[in-house]
Design a protein around this motif. Sequence first.
Motif, short mmCIF file in Angstrom:
data_model
loop_
_atom_site.label_atom_id
_atom_site.label_comp_id
_atom_site.label_asym_id
_atom_site.label_seq_id
_atom_site.Cartn_x
_atom_site.Cartn_y
_atom_site.Cartn_z
N VAL A 53 -2.95 3.84 -2.82
CA VAL A 53 -2.80 2.94 -3.97
C VAL A 53 -2.36 1.57 -3.47
N ASP A 54 -3.13 0.56 -3.79
CA ASP A 54 -2.74 -0.81 -3.49
C ASP A 54 -2.24 -1.45 -4.78
N LEU A 55 -1.04 -2.02 -4.70
CA LEU A 55 -0.43 -2.67 -5.86
C LEU A 55 -0.25 -4.15 -5.53
N LEU A 71 2.27 6.95 -11.13
CA LEU A 71 1.76 5.58 -11.12
C LEU A 71 2.42 4.73 -12.21
N THR A 130 4.54 1.37 -11.29
CA THR A 130 4.27 0.03 -11.82
C THR A 130 5.42 -0.49 -12.67
N ARG A 163 0.84 -1.19 0.00
CA ARG A 163 0.00 0.00 0.00
C ARG A 163 0.88 1.24 0.00
N TYR A 164 0.61 2.12 -0.96
CA TYR A 164 1.31 3.39 -1.12
C TYR A 164 0.34 4.52 -0.82
N LYS A 174 -1.54 -5.13 -10.40
CA LYS A 174 -2.86 -4.50 -10.51
C LYS A 174 -2.99 -3.39 -9.47
N LEU A 175 -3.47 -2.21 -9.89
CA LEU A 175 -3.63 -1.06 -9.02
C LEU A 175 -5.09 -0.86 -8.62
N THR A 176 -5.32 -0.58 -7.34
CA THR A 176 -6.61 -0.07 -6.90
C THR A 176 -6.31 1.24 -6.18
N GLN A 177 -7.22 2.20 -6.30
CA GLN A 177 -6.97 3.54 -5.78
C GLN A 177 -8.14 4.04 -4.95
#
Length: 134
Positions: A25-27, A91, A95, A2-3, A31-34
């Motif tokens: 941001v979860d990586l 981002l 990534t 988690r960023y 895969k990214l979720t924001q």
Amino acid sequence: MRYAITYENNMVFQHFGKTPQFLMVDLEDGKLTQELVSTDGKGHGALAGFLKEHHVDTLICGGIGQGARDALAAANISLISGAKGSIEDVLSALTAGTLKDDPSGMCNHHHEGEGHSCSHEEKEHSCTSHSCTH
């Protein structure tokens, strides 16, 4: 992982202690979720705890002072400072694995009041490349 990215108007906000929002941001597996999270007016000293409460592993920001660096280290939160530009560009670099800490994100002293900035200019003074100009 988690960023948290200091955030304002789809750009990296350049003063950690005064950021109005963080983009969380979860990586996972490329895969990214924001999620955009307001600091609710919290600033400076309270932000390391705020990030810890939000389970942040790494902070991405523009300028940041030594006190905040120490607080993040005590909270076991990694740091990538000196980031600038659009969130989209940051981002992409994240990534791609090319986003690195930049020492120009260091602000060497604590400021009270208005007119302070790290890694960008305002009327009174700005901190860049380990020095401060007034």
